[in-house]
Design a protein around this motif. Structure first.
Motif, PDB file in Angstrom:
ATOM      1  N   ALA A 190       0.866  -1.181   0.000  1.00  0.00           N
ATOM      2  CA  ALA A 190       0.000   0.000   0.000  1.00  0.00           C
ATOM      3  C   ALA A 190       0.897   1.223   0.000  1.00  0.00           C
ATOM      4  O   ALA A 190       2.087   1.149   0.345  1.00  0.00           O
ATOM      5  N   ILE A 191       0.348   2.359  -0.385  1.00  0.00           N
ATOM      6  CA  ILE A 191       1.119   3.595  -0.369  1.00  0.00           C
ATOM      7  C   ILE A 191       0.309   4.681   0.328  1.00  0.00           C
ATOM      8  O   ILE A 191      -0.909   4.774   0.141  1.00  0.00           O
ATOM      9  N   ILE A 265       4.170   1.610   2.022  1.00  0.00           N
ATOM     10  CA  ILE A 265       5.225   2.478   1.497  1.00  0.00           C
ATOM     11  C   ILE A 265       4.905   3.933   1.812  1.00  0.00           C
ATOM     12  O   ILE A 265       3.809   4.422   1.552  1.00  0.00           O
ATOM     13  N   ILE A 266       5.904   4.624   2.343  1.00  0.00           N
ATOM     14  CA  ILE A 266       5.753   6.039   2.685  1.00  0.00           C
ATOM     15  C   ILE A 266       6.880   6.815   2.020  1.00  0.00           C
ATOM     16  O   ILE A 266       8.051   6.436   2.113  1.00  0.00           O
ATOM     17  N   GLY A 272       6.643   8.915   7.776  1.00  0.00           N
ATOM     18  CA  GLY A 272       7.126   7.587   8.120  1.00  0.00           C
ATOM     19  C   GLY A 272       7.461   7.462   9.593  1.00  0.00           C
ATOM     20  O   GLY A 272       7.144   6.450  10.236  1.00  0.00           O
ATOM     21  N   THR A 273       8.095   8.489  10.143  1.00  0.00           N
ATOM     22  CA  THR A 273       8.432   8.460  11.564  1.00  0.00           C
ATOM     23  C   THR A 273       7.178   8.350  12.417  1.00  0.00           C
ATOM     24  O   THR A 273       7.134   7.609  13.400  1.00  0.00           O
ATOM     25  N   THR A 274       6.138   9.071  12.031  1.00  0.00           N
ATOM     26  CA  THR A 274       4.886   9.043  12.794  1.00  0.00           C
ATOM     27  C   THR A 274       4.157   7.713  12.631  1.00  0.00           C
ATOM     28  O   THR A 274       3.696   7.120  13.618  1.00  0.00           O
ATOM     29  N   VAL A 302      10.224   4.363   1.218  1.00  0.00           N
ATOM     30  CA  VAL A 302      10.363   3.739  -0.096  1.00  0.00           C
ATOM     31  C   VAL A 302      11.798   3.278  -0.349  1.00  0.00           C
ATOM     32  O   VAL A 302      12.027   2.217  -0.953  1.00  0.00           O
ATOM     33  N   THR A 303      12.792   4.036   0.137  1.00  0.00           N
ATOM     34  CA  THR A 303      14.185   3.612  -0.060  1.00  0.00           C
ATOM     35  C   THR A 303      14.520   2.408   0.813  1.00  0.00           C
ATOM     36  O   THR A 303      15.311   1.546   0.419  1.00  0.00           O
ATOM     37  N   GLU A 304      13.910   2.334   1.976  1.00  0.00           N
ATOM     38  CA  GLU A 304      14.097   1.185   2.861  1.00  0.00           C
ATOM     39  C   GLU A 304      13.559  -0.085   2.184  1.00  0.00           C
ATOM     40  O   GLU A 304      14.185  -1.150   2.245  1.00  0.00           O
TER      41      GLU A 304
END
Length: 441
Positions: A190-191, A265-266, A272-274, A302-304
Protein backbone atom coordinates in the motif's frame (compact mmCIF):
# COMPACT_ATOMS: atom_id res chain seq x y z
CA UNK A 1 17.89 11.53 36.68
CA UNK A 2 16.11 11.32 40.04
CA UNK A 3 12.36 11.90 39.89
CA UNK A 4 9.74 12.63 42.54
CA UNK A 5 6.35 11.77 41.11
CA UNK A 6 3.56 10.74 43.45
CA UNK A 7 1.78 7.41 43.12
CA UNK A 8 -1.33 9.27 42.03
CA UNK A 9 0.62 10.98 39.25
CA UNK A 10 2.14 7.69 38.12
CA UNK A 11 -1.34 6.22 37.81
CA UNK A 12 -1.58 8.30 34.63
CA UNK A 13 0.10 6.11 31.96
CA UNK A 14 1.37 9.17 30.08
CA UNK A 15 3.08 10.52 33.19
CA UNK A 16 4.42 7.07 34.02
CA UNK A 17 5.96 6.79 30.55
CA UNK A 18 7.54 10.25 30.84
CA UNK A 19 8.91 9.34 34.27
CA UNK A 20 10.61 6.25 32.78
CA UNK A 21 12.15 8.42 30.08
CA UNK A 22 13.34 11.08 32.54
CA UNK A 23 15.05 8.51 34.74
CA UNK A 24 17.27 7.46 31.84
CA UNK A 25 18.80 10.93 31.45
CA UNK A 26 22.26 11.20 33.08
CA UNK A 27 22.78 14.95 32.41
CA UNK A 28 25.81 14.19 30.21
CA UNK A 29 25.10 17.00 27.74
CA UNK A 30 26.11 15.06 24.63
CA UNK A 31 22.80 16.16 23.12
CA UNK A 32 23.76 19.83 23.23
CA UNK A 33 26.45 19.36 20.58
CA UNK A 34 23.99 18.14 17.95
CA UNK A 35 20.90 20.21 18.84
CA UNK A 36 20.23 22.76 16.07
CA UNK A 37 18.58 25.31 18.36
CA UNK A 38 21.36 25.14 20.96
CA UNK A 39 24.00 25.44 18.25
CA UNK A 40 22.12 28.43 16.81
CA UNK A 41 20.99 30.22 19.99
CA UNK A 42 23.50 29.09 22.62
CA UNK A 43 20.86 28.92 25.36
CA UNK A 44 20.91 25.85 27.62
CA UNK A 45 17.11 25.98 27.82
CA UNK A 46 17.03 25.60 24.02
CA UNK A 47 18.91 22.31 24.27
CA UNK A 48 17.36 18.89 24.88
CA UNK A 49 18.89 18.75 28.35
CA UNK A 50 17.48 22.15 29.23
CA UNK A 51 14.04 21.25 27.91
CA UNK A 52 14.12 17.97 29.84
CA UNK A 53 14.62 19.94 33.07
CA UNK A 54 11.73 22.24 32.18
CA UNK A 55 9.43 19.32 31.33
CA UNK A 56 10.41 17.43 34.49
CA UNK A 57 9.66 20.44 36.67
CA UNK A 58 6.32 21.06 34.98
CA UNK A 59 5.14 17.45 35.15
CA UNK A 60 6.43 16.69 38.65
CA UNK A 61 4.69 19.72 40.09
CA UNK A 62 1.54 18.99 38.11
CA UNK A 63 1.29 22.60 37.02
CA UNK A 64 0.08 24.23 33.85
CA UNK A 65 2.64 25.26 31.26
CA UNK A 66 3.88 28.84 31.51
CA UNK A 67 5.30 31.25 28.96
CA UNK A 68 8.93 30.25 29.57
CA UNK A 69 8.29 26.54 29.08
CA UNK A 70 6.15 27.17 26.01
CA UNK A 71 8.81 29.42 24.46
CA UNK A 72 11.55 26.79 24.70
CA UNK A 73 9.40 23.78 23.81
CA UNK A 74 8.02 25.68 20.79
CA UNK A 75 11.59 26.27 19.62
CA UNK A 76 12.27 22.53 19.54
CA UNK A 77 12.27 21.20 15.97
CA UNK A 78 11.64 17.58 17.03
CA UNK A 79 14.54 16.77 14.71
CA UNK A 80 15.57 14.01 17.16
CA UNK A 81 19.30 14.52 16.59
CA UNK A 82 19.57 14.32 20.38
CA UNK A 83 18.26 10.75 20.29
CA UNK A 84 20.97 9.73 17.83
CA UNK A 85 23.62 11.26 20.10
CA UNK A 86 22.26 10.15 23.48
CA UNK A 87 24.31 7.29 24.99
CA UNK A 88 21.58 6.50 27.54
CA UNK A 89 18.67 5.83 25.21
CA UNK A 90 16.49 8.74 26.35
CA UNK A 91 13.35 8.75 24.18
CA UNK A 92 13.15 12.51 23.87
CA UNK A 93 10.53 12.21 21.10
CA UNK A 94 7.89 10.70 23.38
CA UNK A 95 8.79 13.08 26.20
CA UNK A 96 8.45 16.25 24.13
CA UNK A 97 5.26 14.91 22.52
CA UNK A 98 3.78 14.54 26.01
CA UNK A 99 4.93 18.05 26.92
CA UNK A 100 3.28 19.49 23.83
CA UNK A 101 0.00 17.77 24.61
CA UNK A 102 0.22 19.14 28.17
CA UNK A 103 0.87 22.64 26.80
CA UNK A 104 -2.13 22.34 24.49
CA UNK A 105 -4.34 21.36 27.43
CA UNK A 106 -3.09 23.85 30.04
CA UNK A 107 -1.72 26.97 28.33
CA UNK A 108 -3.70 29.83 26.84
CA UNK A 109 -1.75 31.20 23.88
CA UNK A 110 -2.11 34.78 22.64
CA UNK A 111 -5.08 35.20 20.26
CA UNK A 112 -3.11 35.47 16.99
CA UNK A 113 -0.95 32.48 17.89
CA UNK A 114 -4.07 30.43 18.66
CA UNK A 115 -5.65 31.53 15.40
CA UNK A 116 -2.56 30.67 13.35
CA UNK A 117 -2.24 27.22 14.87
CA UNK A 118 -5.95 26.52 14.48
CA UNK A 119 -5.76 27.56 10.84
CA UNK A 120 -2.75 25.31 10.17
CA UNK A 121 -4.49 22.37 11.83
CA UNK A 122 -7.66 23.03 9.84
CA UNK A 123 -5.96 23.45 6.45
CA UNK A 124 -2.71 21.48 6.09
CA UNK A 125 -3.94 17.92 6.80
CA UNK A 126 -6.70 18.25 4.20
CA UNK A 127 -5.55 18.36 0.56
CA UNK A 128 -8.61 20.18 -0.82
CA UNK A 129 -8.43 22.87 1.83
CA UNK A 130 -4.67 23.18 1.39
CA UNK A 131 -4.99 23.51 -2.36
CA UNK A 132 -7.62 26.23 -1.95
CA UNK A 133 -5.44 28.05 0.60
CA UNK A 134 -2.45 28.03 -1.78
CA UNK A 135 -4.59 29.58 -4.50
CA UNK A 136 -5.73 32.31 -2.10
CA UNK A 137 -2.11 32.91 -1.04
CA UNK A 138 -1.46 34.68 -4.34
CA UNK A 139 -3.71 37.49 -3.14
CA UNK A 140 -1.70 37.90 0.05
CA UNK A 141 1.84 37.88 -1.40
CA UNK A 142 1.95 41.70 -1.90
CA UNK A 143 1.52 42.08 1.88
CA UNK A 144 4.41 39.81 2.94
CA UNK A 145 6.63 42.73 3.96
CA UNK A 146 3.86 44.22 6.09
CA UNK A 147 3.19 40.94 7.89
CA UNK A 148 6.88 40.40 8.61
CA UNK A 149 7.17 43.76 10.39
CA UNK A 150 4.64 42.70 13.04
CA UNK A 151 5.98 39.84 15.25
CA UNK A 152 2.56 38.27 15.80
CA UNK A 153 1.91 38.24 12.03
CA UNK A 154 5.28 36.81 10.96
CA UNK A 155 3.85 33.29 10.60
CA UNK A 156 1.46 34.63 7.95
CA UNK A 157 4.38 36.21 6.11
CA UNK A 158 6.30 32.95 6.30
CA UNK A 159 3.32 31.01 4.95
CA UNK A 160 3.01 33.37 2.01
CA UNK A 161 6.74 33.18 1.22
CA UNK A 162 6.61 29.39 1.20
CA UNK A 163 3.50 29.23 -1.00
CA UNK A 164 4.54 28.09 -4.51
CA UNK A 165 3.90 30.29 -7.54
CA UNK A 166 2.00 27.46 -9.21
CA UNK A 167 0.24 24.36 -7.95
CA UNK A 168 0.34 21.01 -9.78
CA UNK A 169 -2.99 19.53 -10.74
CA UNK A 170 -4.27 16.78 -8.50
CA UNK A 171 -3.13 13.34 -9.61
CA UNK A 172 -5.70 10.68 -10.54
CA UNK A 173 -3.19 8.10 -9.27
CA UNK A 174 -3.93 9.31 -5.73
CA UNK A 175 -7.50 8.06 -6.02
CA UNK A 176 -8.29 4.73 -4.36
CA UNK A 177 -7.46 1.79 -6.59
CA UNK A 178 -4.98 -0.93 -7.43
CA UNK A 179 -1.99 -0.47 -9.75
CA UNK A 180 -0.95 -3.86 -11.12
CA UNK A 181 2.68 -4.82 -11.29
CA UNK A 182 4.22 -5.66 -14.63
CA UNK A 183 5.35 -9.19 -15.43
CA UNK A 184 5.85 -11.65 -12.61
CA UNK A 185 4.29 -10.37 -9.40
CA UNK A 186 7.03 -9.68 -6.86
CA UNK A 187 5.09 -8.05 -4.08
CA UNK A 188 2.02 -6.18 -2.91
CA UNK A 189 2.22 -2.90 -1.03
CA UNK A 190 0.00 0.00 0.00
CA UNK A 191 1.12 3.59 -0.37
CA UNK A 192 0.33 6.58 1.83
CA UNK A 193 -1.09 9.40 -0.28
CA UNK A 194 -0.86 11.80 2.64
CA UNK A 195 -1.80 15.48 2.66
CA UNK A 196 0.65 18.32 1.94
CA UNK A 197 2.88 16.31 -0.39
CA UNK A 198 -0.07 15.23 -2.53
CA UNK A 199 -0.75 18.93 -3.19
CA UNK A 200 2.78 20.34 -3.44
CA UNK A 201 4.29 17.51 -5.50
CA UNK A 202 1.91 14.67 -6.44
CA UNK A 203 4.56 13.42 -8.89
CA UNK A 204 6.52 11.93 -5.96
CA UNK A 205 3.90 9.25 -5.35
CA UNK A 206 3.13 8.92 -9.07
CA UNK A 207 6.81 8.23 -9.70
CA UNK A 208 6.94 5.74 -6.85
CA UNK A 209 3.94 3.83 -8.20
CA UNK A 210 5.43 3.86 -11.71
CA UNK A 211 8.79 2.50 -10.55
CA UNK A 212 7.33 -0.13 -8.25
CA UNK A 213 4.89 -1.45 -10.85
CA UNK A 214 7.71 -1.66 -13.43
CA UNK A 215 9.56 -3.79 -10.90
CA UNK A 216 6.57 -6.14 -10.63
CA UNK A 217 5.09 -4.80 -7.38
CA UNK A 218 1.33 -4.32 -7.06
CA UNK A 219 0.53 -0.97 -5.40
CA UNK A 220 -2.71 -0.41 -3.52
CA UNK A 221 -4.12 3.05 -2.79
CA UNK A 222 -6.70 2.10 -0.16
CA UNK A 223 -9.88 4.10 0.32
CA UNK A 224 -10.23 6.00 3.57
CA UNK A 225 -6.62 6.84 4.37
CA UNK A 226 -5.40 10.41 4.74
CA UNK A 227 -3.01 12.59 6.69
CA UNK A 228 -0.71 10.58 8.98
CA UNK A 229 -1.41 12.98 11.85
CA UNK A 230 2.15 14.30 12.25
CA UNK A 231 1.28 17.94 11.65
CA UNK A 232 -1.27 18.15 14.47
CA UNK A 233 0.67 15.69 16.65
CA UNK A 234 3.61 18.09 16.80
CA UNK A 235 1.29 20.93 17.77
CA UNK A 236 0.07 18.96 20.77
CA UNK A 237 -3.37 18.27 19.29
CA UNK A 238 -3.31 14.68 20.39
CA UNK A 239 -6.94 13.73 19.84
CA UNK A 240 -6.80 14.93 16.23
CA UNK A 241 -3.54 13.03 15.69
CA UNK A 242 -4.99 9.82 17.13
CA UNK A 243 -8.12 10.19 14.99
CA UNK A 244 -5.91 10.34 11.87
CA UNK A 245 -3.93 7.34 13.07
CA UNK A 246 -7.09 5.29 13.63
CA UNK A 247 -8.43 6.24 10.21
CA UNK A 248 -5.26 5.05 8.52
CA UNK A 249 -5.00 1.92 10.61
CA UNK A 250 -8.54 1.00 9.56
CA UNK A 251 -7.78 1.67 5.88
CA UNK A 252 -4.59 -0.38 5.86
CA UNK A 253 -6.10 -3.18 7.93
CA UNK A 254 -8.80 -3.58 5.28
CA UNK A 255 -6.10 -3.75 2.61
CA UNK A 256 -4.25 -6.39 4.63
CA UNK A 257 -7.41 -8.44 5.04
CA UNK A 258 -8.26 -8.17 1.33
CA UNK A 259 -5.04 -9.59 -0.06
CA UNK A 260 -2.19 -9.06 2.34
CA UNK A 261 0.58 -6.42 2.27
CA UNK A 262 4.33 -6.81 2.21
CA UNK A 263 4.78 -3.21 3.27
CA UNK A 264 3.12 0.18 3.62
CA UNK A 265 5.23 2.48 1.50
CA UNK A 266 5.75 6.04 2.69
CA UNK A 267 7.51 8.65 0.56
CA UNK A 268 7.66 11.49 3.12
CA UNK A 269 10.03 10.58 5.92
CA UNK A 270 8.25 12.86 8.39
CA UNK A 271 5.12 10.79 7.86
CA UNK A 272 7.13 7.59 8.12
CA UNK A 273 8.43 8.46 11.56
CA UNK A 274 4.89 9.04 12.79
CA UNK A 275 3.32 5.95 11.18
CA UNK A 276 6.08 3.79 12.64
CA UNK A 277 5.07 5.20 16.03
CA UNK A 278 1.36 4.33 15.69
CA UNK A 279 1.89 1.26 17.85
CA UNK A 280 3.04 3.50 20.71
CA UNK A 281 0.52 6.26 20.07
CA UNK A 282 -2.43 3.83 20.21
CA UNK A 283 -1.02 1.45 22.83
CA UNK A 284 -3.71 2.44 25.35
CA UNK A 285 -6.61 1.88 22.97
CA UNK A 286 -7.67 -1.78 23.29
CA UNK A 287 -9.57 -1.63 19.99
CA UNK A 288 -6.53 -0.40 18.06
CA UNK A 289 -3.35 -1.35 19.93
CA UNK A 290 -2.80 -4.63 18.08
CA UNK A 291 -3.80 -3.33 14.67
CA UNK A 292 -1.64 -0.22 15.09
CA UNK A 293 1.39 -2.30 16.07
CA UNK A 294 0.93 -4.41 12.92
CA UNK A 295 0.68 -1.29 10.75
CA UNK A 296 3.80 0.22 12.33
CA UNK A 297 5.72 -3.00 11.66
CA UNK A 298 4.73 -2.86 7.97
CA UNK A 299 5.59 0.82 7.45
CA UNK A 300 8.65 1.33 5.24
CA UNK A 301 10.24 4.33 3.64
CA UNK A 302 10.36 3.74 -0.10
CA UNK A 303 14.19 3.61 -0.06
CA UNK A 304 14.10 1.18 2.86
CA UNK A 305 11.82 -1.09 0.82
CA UNK A 306 13.85 -0.82 -2.38
CA UNK A 307 17.13 -1.47 -0.57
CA UNK A 308 15.82 -4.91 0.40
CA UNK A 309 14.46 -5.51 -3.12
CA UNK A 310 16.34 -7.37 -5.84
CA UNK A 311 16.94 -4.32 -8.03
CA UNK A 312 17.91 -4.88 -11.68
CA UNK A 313 20.73 -3.07 -13.42
CA UNK A 314 19.79 0.56 -14.14
CA UNK A 315 18.72 1.46 -17.67
CA UNK A 316 21.01 4.48 -17.61
CA UNK A 317 23.76 5.65 -15.27
CA UNK A 318 23.61 9.44 -15.26
CA UNK A 319 26.98 9.98 -13.57
CA UNK A 320 25.58 13.15 -12.01
CA UNK A 321 26.98 14.51 -8.75
CA UNK A 322 24.20 14.51 -6.18
CA UNK A 323 24.27 16.06 -2.72
CA UNK A 324 22.23 13.77 -0.50
CA UNK A 325 20.41 15.59 2.29
CA UNK A 326 19.25 13.12 4.92
CA UNK A 327 16.06 14.46 6.45
CA UNK A 328 16.05 14.44 10.26
CA UNK A 329 13.01 12.19 10.27
CA UNK A 330 14.95 9.79 8.05
CA UNK A 331 18.30 9.62 9.83
CA UNK A 332 17.27 10.37 13.42
CA UNK A 333 13.59 9.37 13.47
CA UNK A 334 13.80 6.15 11.44
CA UNK A 335 17.56 5.44 11.58
CA UNK A 336 17.66 5.02 7.80
CA UNK A 337 21.21 6.08 6.94
CA UNK A 338 22.87 4.06 4.21
CA UNK A 339 19.98 2.80 2.05
CA UNK A 340 19.19 6.00 0.07
CA UNK A 341 22.87 6.68 -0.60
CA UNK A 342 23.58 3.10 -1.66
CA UNK A 343 20.57 3.08 -4.00
CA UNK A 344 21.69 6.32 -5.63
CA UNK A 345 25.27 5.06 -6.03
CA UNK A 346 24.10 1.76 -7.52
CA UNK A 347 21.92 3.74 -9.93
CA UNK A 348 24.99 5.57 -11.23
CA UNK A 349 24.97 8.82 -9.28
CA UNK A 350 28.02 10.24 -7.56
CA UNK A 351 26.82 10.86 -4.01
CA UNK A 352 28.28 13.56 -1.82
CA UNK A 353 27.28 14.30 1.75
CA UNK A 354 27.25 17.89 3.03
CA UNK A 355 29.08 18.92 6.17
CA UNK A 356 26.97 19.03 9.34
CA UNK A 357 24.57 16.56 7.79
CA UNK A 358 23.11 15.83 11.22
CA UNK A 359 21.74 19.38 11.57
CA UNK A 360 18.15 20.15 10.59
CA UNK A 361 17.33 22.29 7.55
CA UNK A 362 14.71 24.13 9.60
CA UNK A 363 11.58 22.81 7.91
CA UNK A 364 10.24 20.48 10.62
CA UNK A 365 6.55 20.38 9.70
CA UNK A 366 5.11 23.78 10.57
CA UNK A 367 8.31 25.04 12.23
CA UNK A 368 9.33 27.16 9.24
CA UNK A 369 6.01 28.97 9.65
CA UNK A 370 5.79 29.25 13.44
CA UNK A 371 9.53 29.83 14.08
CA UNK A 372 10.51 31.44 10.79
CA UNK A 373 13.59 33.36 12.01
CA UNK A 374 15.36 30.34 13.51
CA UNK A 375 14.23 28.26 10.56
CA UNK A 376 15.78 30.69 8.06
CA UNK A 377 19.13 30.57 9.87
CA UNK A 378 19.16 26.79 9.78
CA UNK A 379 18.09 26.75 6.12
CA UNK A 380 20.87 29.13 5.07
CA UNK A 381 23.45 27.12 7.00
CA UNK A 382 22.21 23.93 5.35
CA UNK A 383 22.24 25.46 1.85
CA UNK A 384 25.82 26.74 2.29
CA UNK A 385 26.98 23.26 3.23
CA UNK A 386 25.10 21.66 0.35
CA UNK A 387 26.45 24.10 -2.23
CA UNK A 388 30.00 23.53 -0.93
CA UNK A 389 29.80 19.93 -2.16
CA UNK A 390 29.91 21.07 -5.79
CA UNK A 391 26.90 18.90 -6.59
CA UNK A 392 24.45 19.82 -9.32
CA UNK A 393 21.33 18.27 -7.73
CA UNK A 394 20.09 17.83 -4.18
CA UNK A 395 18.29 14.58 -3.34
CA UNK A 396 16.22 14.11 -0.23
CA UNK A 397 13.27 12.04 0.96
CA UNK A 398 10.94 14.54 2.62
CA UNK A 399 8.64 17.12 1.03
CA UNK A 400 9.21 19.60 3.85
CA UNK A 401 12.97 19.55 3.26
CA UNK A 402 12.46 19.87 -0.49
CA UNK A 403 10.33 23.00 -0.05
CA UNK A 404 12.64 24.49 2.57
CA UNK A 405 15.95 23.95 0.80
CA UNK A 406 14.58 24.87 -2.64
CA UNK A 407 13.53 28.27 -1.27
CA UNK A 408 17.20 29.25 -1.02
CA UNK A 409 19.29 26.80 -3.06
CA UNK A 410 20.72 27.55 -6.49
CA UNK A 411 20.26 23.97 -7.74
CA UNK A 412 17.28 21.65 -8.22
CA UNK A 413 16.05 19.84 -5.11
CA UNK A 414 14.26 16.61 -5.94
CA UNK A 415 12.94 13.56 -4.17
CA UNK A 416 15.34 10.61 -4.16
CA UNK A 417 12.73 8.38 -5.81
CA UNK A 418 12.61 10.63 -8.88
CA UNK A 419 16.33 10.17 -9.49
CA UNK A 420 16.05 6.42 -8.99
CA UNK A 421 13.10 6.25 -11.36
CA UNK A 422 15.09 8.20 -13.97
CA UNK A 423 17.98 5.75 -13.72
CA UNK A 424 15.61 2.79 -14.05
CA UNK A 425 13.88 3.95 -17.19
CA UNK A 426 11.60 6.76 -16.08
CA UNK A 427 11.60 10.37 -17.32
CA UNK A 428 14.13 12.96 -16.28
CA UNK A 429 12.82 14.75 -13.17
CA UNK A 430 11.25 18.16 -13.62
CA UNK A 431 13.66 20.93 -12.73
CA UNK A 432 16.77 18.96 -13.62
CA UNK A 433 18.19 20.85 -16.56
CA UNK A 434 20.63 19.63 -19.19
CA UNK A 435 23.50 21.53 -17.63
CA UNK A 436 22.79 19.71 -14.36
CA UNK A 437 23.70 16.41 -15.98
CA UNK A 438 27.43 17.09 -16.09
CA UNK A 439 29.32 15.68 -13.14
CA UNK A 440 31.01 18.49 -11.23
CA UNK A 441 34.59 17.82 -10.23
Amino acid sequence: MQTNFSSDQLADPHVAESERILRKCVHCGFCTATCPTYVTLGNELDSPRGRIYLIKDMLENGRPADKEIVTHIDRCLSCLACMTTCPSGVNYMHLVDHARAHIQETYRRPPLDRLTRAMLAFVLPHPRRFRAALKLAKLGKPFIGLFEKVPALRPLGAMLRLAPASIPTASPMASPGIHAGQGVKKGRVAILTGCAQSVLDPAINDTTISLLTRLGVEVVVPPGEGCCGALVHHMGREEAALASARQNVDAWTRAIDQGGLDAIIITASGCGTTVKDYGFMLRLDPAYAGKAARVSALAKDVTEYLAAFDMPEPVRKPGTVVAYHSACSMQHGQKIIRQPKELLAKAGFIVREPREGHLCCGSAGTYNILQSEISAKLRDRKVRNIEATGASIVATGNIGCITQIASAASMPVVHTIKLLDWAYGGPRPDGVQDESLIAAE
